[in-house]
Write an enzyme that holds these catalytic residues in place. Sequence first.
Site: not given
Length: 269
Positions: A44, A251
Amino acid sequence: MKLSRIAAFSSSLLLAAALALTGANPAQAHEDPAALDYAALGDSYSSGVGAGAYDGASGSCKRSERAFPRLWAARNSPSSFVFAACSGARTGDVTADQLTALGPATDLVSLTVGGNDAGFADVMTTCVLKSESACLDRIDRARSYVDRTLPGRLDSVYAAIRAKAPSARVVVLGYPRFYKLRGTCVAGLGERERSAINAAADHLNTATAKRAADHGYTFAEVVTAFTGHEICSGAAWLHSVNPLGIGESYHPTAAGQSRGYLPVFTTHA
């Protein structure tokens, strides 16, 4: 004429000496990006989770138009670009599902992988929802996995990449530290937990760098680029925890991709 030949010969000797001293390989010198066949592999952090603007066709892989591989390709217009990175990918997923992006003509490969193998999503979920002792115990188990199991799995991925793309320059990118210690956060995890999480990220990066170097790959650390932009910094390039789901938590934001990962990759590509 003789003087010009002597000058040219001397320049060649100086160049050879410089390459020898720096360990540089003329065959690995950066090429014109427009002539490169580039493939972006990994998890990711490469697909761009957290940056938004996801390509609907990528489904659960959540490939973002703002992810650093896409941004680099847009700026440099390589001869070809295959965006195979996928949210949630582990080392086994890269070898099973992403290596079709590679071939003998592949010149450049970027890769982030290892965090999911080590269970960092579960680490963060545990730390957010459970006690400090449970958090620290889960971190210790992740570190043990990095020591005992992950190196062999990274070796498998790196060897498989070399077999599929024997001439490619491979850039393995690391992960940032998540927290600025003694920062602006007044709630959430304690300093002991934040410090342990940062140390675990460093531990993962160290192990990854060692395996990458042993395969002749470039390891590109991003900790320096993200320094001052961690969670609790007041100018974060990382999403903080979302109580409704881990999702994009921890993230990079769009700024983390464009101002953190992209410059680092550009330097090493």
